[in-house]
Design an enzyme around this catalytic site. Structure first.
Site, PDB file in Angstrom:
ATOM      1  N   SER A 113       2.356   3.192   1.994  1.00  0.00           N
ATOM      2  CA  SER A 113       0.963   3.315   1.576  1.00  0.00           C
ATOM      3  C   SER A 113       0.756   4.290   0.421  1.00  0.00           C
ATOM      4  O   SER A 113       1.325   4.108  -0.635  1.00  0.00           O
ATOM      5  CB  SER A 113       0.121   3.704   2.784  1.00  0.00           C
ATOM      6  OG  SER A 113      -1.228   3.505   2.496  1.00  0.00           O
ATOM      7  N   HIS A 114      -0.025   5.345   0.665  1.00  0.00           N
ATOM      8  CA  HIS A 114      -0.378   6.268  -0.419  1.00  0.00           C
ATOM      9  C   HIS A 114       0.718   7.306  -0.668  1.00  0.00           C
ATOM     10  O   HIS A 114       0.563   8.147  -1.550  1.00  0.00           O
ATOM     11  CB  HIS A 114      -1.678   6.985  -0.071  1.00  0.00           C
ATOM     12  CG  HIS A 114      -1.563   7.789   1.184  1.00  0.00           C
ATOM     13  ND1 HIS A 114      -1.545   7.217   2.432  1.00  0.00           N
ATOM     14  CD2 HIS A 114      -1.404   9.107   1.378  1.00  0.00           C
ATOM     15  CE1 HIS A 114      -1.407   8.161   3.339  1.00  0.00           C
ATOM     16  NE2 HIS A 114      -1.313   9.325   2.739  1.00  0.00           N
ATOM     17  N   ASP A 277      -4.631   2.357  -3.895  1.00  0.00           N
ATOM     18  CA  ASP A 277      -3.409   3.064  -3.494  1.00  0.00           C
ATOM     19  C   ASP A 277      -2.186   2.146  -3.472  1.00  0.00           C
ATOM     20  O   ASP A 277      -2.258   0.979  -3.868  1.00  0.00           O
ATOM     21  CB  ASP A 277      -3.596   3.765  -2.149  1.00  0.00           C
ATOM     22  CG  ASP A 277      -3.549   2.799  -0.972  1.00  0.00           C
ATOM     23  OD1 ASP A 277      -3.911   1.623  -1.161  1.00  0.00           O
ATOM     24  OD2 ASP A 277      -3.145   3.223   0.138  1.00  0.00           O
ATOM     25  N   ASP A 279      -0.466   0.397  -1.279  1.00  0.00           N
ATOM     26  CA  ASP A 279      -0.474  -0.910  -0.619  1.00  0.00           C
ATOM     27  C   ASP A 279      -1.820  -1.614  -0.713  1.00  0.00           C
ATOM     28  O   ASP A 279      -2.028  -2.645  -0.075  1.00  0.00           O
ATOM     29  CB  ASP A 279      -0.032  -0.781   0.840  1.00  0.00           C
ATOM     30  CG  ASP A 279      -0.973   0.086   1.657  1.00  0.00           C
ATOM     31  OD1 ASP A 279      -1.614   0.982   1.078  1.00  0.00           O
ATOM     32  OD2 ASP A 279      -1.081  -0.133   2.878  1.00  0.00           O
ATOM     33  N   ASP A 281      -4.984  -0.782   0.231  1.00  0.00           N
ATOM     34  CA  ASP A 281      -6.066  -0.735   1.213  1.00  0.00           C
ATOM     35  C   ASP A 281      -7.060   0.403   0.954  1.00  0.00           C
ATOM     36  O   ASP A 281      -8.075   0.500   1.617  1.00  0.00           O
ATOM     37  CB  ASP A 281      -5.528  -0.703   2.657  1.00  0.00           C
ATOM     38  CG  ASP A 281      -4.557   0.425   2.912  1.00  0.00           C
ATOM     39  OD1 ASP A 281      -4.323   1.236   1.996  1.00  0.00           O
ATOM     40  OD2 ASP A 281      -4.028   0.504   4.038  1.00  0.00           O
ATOM     41  N   ARG A 282      -6.761   1.287  -0.023  1.00  0.00           N
ATOM     42  CA  ARG A 282      -7.714   2.350  -0.345  1.00  0.00           C
ATOM     43  C   ARG A 282      -8.321   2.131  -1.719  1.00  0.00           C
ATOM     44  O   ARG A 282      -7.732   1.431  -2.549  1.00  0.00           O
ATOM     45  CB  ARG A 282      -7.004   3.700  -0.390  1.00  0.00           C
ATOM     46  CG  ARG A 282      -6.428   4.121   0.909  1.00  0.00           C
ATOM     47  CD  ARG A 282      -5.893   5.526   0.751  1.00  0.00           C
ATOM     48  NE  ARG A 282      -5.246   5.944   1.979  1.00  0.00           N
ATOM     49  CZ  ARG A 282      -5.016   7.204   2.293  1.00  0.00           C
ATOM     50  NH1 ARG A 282      -5.361   8.153   1.442  1.00  0.00           N
ATOM     51  NH2 ARG A 282      -4.430   7.509   3.420  1.00  0.00           N
ATOM     52  N   LYS A 376      -8.362  -2.000   6.217  1.00  0.00           N
ATOM     53  CA  LYS A 376      -9.218  -1.562   5.136  1.00  0.00           C
ATOM     54  C   LYS A 376      -8.771  -2.283   3.858  1.00  0.00           C
ATOM     55  O   LYS A 376      -7.642  -2.767   3.786  1.00  0.00           O
ATOM     56  CB  LYS A 376      -9.201  -0.046   4.987  1.00  0.00           C
ATOM     57  CG  LYS A 376      -7.833   0.612   4.836  1.00  0.00           C
ATOM     58  CD  LYS A 376      -8.013   2.118   4.970  1.00  0.00           C
ATOM     59  CE  LYS A 376      -6.761   2.899   4.618  1.00  0.00           C
ATOM     60  NZ  LYS A 376      -5.774   2.954   5.698  1.00  0.00           N
TER      61      LYS A 376
HETATM   62  C1  VG1 Z   1      -4.287   9.164   6.488  1.00  0.00           C
HETATM   63  C2  VG1 Z   1      -5.802   9.148   6.384  1.00  0.00           C
HETATM   64  C3  VG1 Z   1      -6.368   8.149   7.372  1.00  0.00           C
HETATM   65  C4  VG1 Z   1      -5.732   6.772   7.119  1.00  0.00           C
HETATM   66  C5  VG1 Z   1      -4.219   6.870   7.158  1.00  0.00           C
HETATM   67  C6  VG1 Z   1      -3.546   5.564   6.784  1.00  0.00           C
HETATM   68  O1  VG1 Z   1      -3.903   9.556   7.781  1.00  0.00           O
HETATM   69  O2  VG1 Z   1      -6.341  10.430   6.587  1.00  0.00           O
HETATM   70  O3  VG1 Z   1      -7.764   8.112   7.256  1.00  0.00           O
HETATM   71  O4  VG1 Z   1      -6.162   5.844   8.090  1.00  0.00           O
HETATM   72  O5  VG1 Z   1      -3.782   7.863   6.248  1.00  0.00           O
HETATM   73  O6  VG1 Z   1      -3.953   5.136   5.516  1.00  0.00           O
HETATM   74  P1  VG1 Z   1      -3.466  11.053   8.155  1.00  0.00           P
HETATM   75  O7  VG1 Z   1      -3.060  10.946   9.596  1.00  0.00           O
HETATM   76  O8  VG1 Z   1      -2.370  11.444   7.205  1.00  0.00           O
HETATM   77  O9  VG1 Z   1      -4.681  11.895   7.933  1.00  0.00           O
HETATM   78  V1  VG1 Z   1      -2.852   4.383   4.493  1.00  0.00           V
HETATM   79  O10 VG1 Z   1      -3.701   3.870   3.093  1.00  0.00           O
HETATM   80  O11 VG1 Z   1      -1.746   5.521   4.243  1.00  0.00           O
HETATM   81  O12 VG1 Z   1      -2.311   3.090   5.427  1.00  0.00           O
HETATM   82 CO    CO Z   2      -2.790   2.490   2.027  1.00  0.00          CO
END
Ligand code: VG1
Ligand code: CO
Length: 540
Positions: A113-114, A277, A279, A281-282, A376
């Site tokens: 992801s991010h 981001d 993948d 979804d953001r 998302k």
């Molecule tokens: C983070 C974000 C959370 C989101 C998660 C996955 O988690 O704060 O809101 O759902 O990433 O997003 P954490 O536990 O690091 O706060 V993604 O775009 O990385 O799938």
């Molecule tokens: Co993501």
């Protein structure tokens, strides 16, 4: 038959959590590491033989090799059809959509992801179920248990499968179908939004820039914004998915997308800026010299989405994660919509979405989505904004400030203490937990604690309870802080503090409004003592 069982041994560090399993790329590249995960996922599922699996990834380093591993193990386990994005690419929301569109058993997406990518970056894997939603806790617990005991995986001796062209081929009893990763998703977006109205908006000279951060949304954005909607060529930037994201950190926020923020603050800034981001979804939305805080973005969507034909007769309610500001609650109260506050992570929303409790969900971490897919969805959110701009003829800044005028402004800031020692972070949280029952009434600086509680969530549908999801402290000036540890980091621990405060006046200085609560929280948590840090690593 060329299917064989290959002996393996468990990796004790493997745990399937909030968003699947994430780790350093080098860790994922160890012998049989990914093989163990994939086989453990299949060992946790039942009756998938002959059914369809969707597979894709966000294009980061190791994606090409990892996709081959997933495909071969899936063939060897007996899936009937495997649908895979060309080049092994799919965004998370597109994968979720394909699962339902193709009536698939589930899907595997390769992404962290991010998190940054590359040889020295992160890699990851997630599994989504037949509704398109992320695997629920009951399943991820099962996968973790299987990973701890795995001693073999099924394998097919085959040369690598060609993924550069669309088409079908058969291996053993499985059809492998390589598809265009963008087409079905783009068609779906046209069912939801008024593309003609957005097209006219672009025709009228409205200027737009989108930054794909060298990650997966590039091909989606190029096709949707430039080809279908007519944004001038070059509106989409950093559009080629690169293994290391070209050195960018594909997390669309004020810190990691600073180049976009700078572009949007220049004299000749476009009318509308957006990014997404790794993948897809953001998302981040920017107006000319104006940042749309994700919690406010959710409020704007709640205010206007019910007016779009697609949502008109199916707008049931809204949900936000607990750390997200309550700006959306203010809109919901006015529009008589029910609001749910959930723990962090999309899987808590999927039950609500599927059981028609809510239609719109969002998190402070730049994620929003609706009942159109069970994830998302960054491009969806940007299209929603463009559709709202086209209908209302208002700028992003006007859309946000109009809400502030009606409901007041929730000043909001998230402080991250990243990659701290996991033990230190645990001690800090333990000490906070021990203080919670006695904090009420205590004074810190100029503020008194009005209320302190540990957040426990009961799913309104399944009645499942999850405890210890973070700590909420409310202060005498009505500021609030939510405190939790991140569940997506790959090294050490990350402490997140989410500050918010509602004010009727919206021209105040964000730092000044939140300063007393930040000071009080720093002393309650004794951050310098436990983390040996005086200031957060990033403020997002
Ligand atoms: C983070 C974000 C959370 C989101 C998660 C996955 O988690 O704060 O809101 O759902 O990433 O997003 P954490 O536990 O690091 O706060 V993604 O775009 O990385 O799938
Ligand atoms: Co993501």
């Amino acid at each position: 038959m060329d299917i064989t069982a290959i002996k393996t041994e468990p990796y004790q560090d493997q745990k399937f959590g909030t968003s699947g399993l994430r780790g350093r790329t080098s860790v994922f590249m160890q012998k049989n590491y990914l093989q163990n995960v994939v086989q453990s996922i299949f060992d946790s599922l039942e009756k998938f033989e002959g059914k369809t699996l969707i597979v894709g990834g966000d294009g980061r380093y190791f994606n090409d090799k990892a996709i081959q591993i997933v495909l071969k193990i899936a063939v060897a386990n007996g899936f009937g059809r495997i649908i895979v994005g060309k080049n092994g690419w799919l965004s998370t929301p597109a994968l979720s959509h394909l699962i339902t569109l193709k009536n698939a058993f589930g899907g595997i997406i390769l992404t962290a992801s991010h998190n940054p990518g590359g040889k020295d970056g992160d890699f990851g894997i997630k599994f989504n179920i037949s509704s398109g939603a992320p695997a629920p806790v009951s399943l991820t617990d099962k996968i973790t248990a299987k990973m701890q005991k795995i001693d073999r995986f099924w394998w097919i001796n085959e040369p690598d499968i060609e993924l550069g062209n669309t088409g079908e081929r058969q291996i053993e009893n499985t059809i492998i179908e390589v598809i265009d990763p963008v087409e079905d998703y783009a068609n779906y977006m046209q069912e939801i939004f008024d593309f003609a109205a957005i097209k006219n908006l672009f025709k009228s000279g409205f200027t737009f820039t989108f930054d794909a951060m060298n990650a997966i949304t590039g091909p989606y954005a190029k096709y949707i914004f430039e080809k279908l909607l007519g944004a001038p060529s070059g509106s989409v930037t950093h559009e080629v998915p690169l293994p290391d994201f070209g050195g960018l950190h594909p997390d669309p926020n004020l810190v990691y997308a600073k180049h976009l923020v700078d572009k949007m603050s220049a004299d000749d800034a476009p009318d509308f800026g957006a990014a997404s981001d790794g993948d897809g979804d953001r998302y981040m939305i920017l107006g000319k010299n104006f940042f749309v805080n994700p919690s406010d973005s959710l409020a704007v969507l709640a205010e206007h989405l019910p007016d779009l034909p697609y949502y008109k007769n199916q707008f049931y309610g809204v949900a936000r994660s607990m750390p997200t500001s309550n700006a959306v609650d203010l809109v919901a109260a006015r529009r008589k919509l029910h609001v749910y506050a959930t723990p962090t992570g999309w899987k808590f929303f999927s039950n609500l979405l599927q059981n028609k409790k809510v239609t719109l969900c969002g998190e402070e971490s730049f994620g929003s989505g609706s009942n159109h897919v069970m994830e998302k969805d960054g491009i969806w959110a940007i299209l929603a904004w463009l559709n709202i701009v086209a209908l209302t003829h208002k700028t992003p800044q006007q859309l946000v400030t109009n809400l502030w005028q009606k409901d007041g402004r929730v000043y909001y800031s998230r402080h991250n203490y990243e990659n701290v020692d996991a033990e230190d972070a645990r001690h800090l949280m333990d000490s906070l937990g021990a203080q919670v029952p006695i904090l009420k009434g205590q004074k810190f600086g100029c503020l008194k604690v009005k209320k302190a509680e540990i957040f426990t969530y009961e799913d309104p549908v399944t009645k499942n309870r999850v405890s210890n999801q973070g700590v909420i402290i409310s202060f005498s000036n009505n500021a609030r802080v939510f405190i939790r540890l991140s569940g997506t980091g790959t090294v050490g621990a990350t402490l997140r503090l989410y500050f918010s405060k509602l004010e009727q006046n919206f021209d105040e200085n964000l730092d000044e409004v939140l300063a007393p609560a930040i000071l009080a929280t720093t002393s309650i948590l004794q951050i310098p003592k436990y983390l040996k840090m005086d200031v957060p690593t990033t403020i997002t």
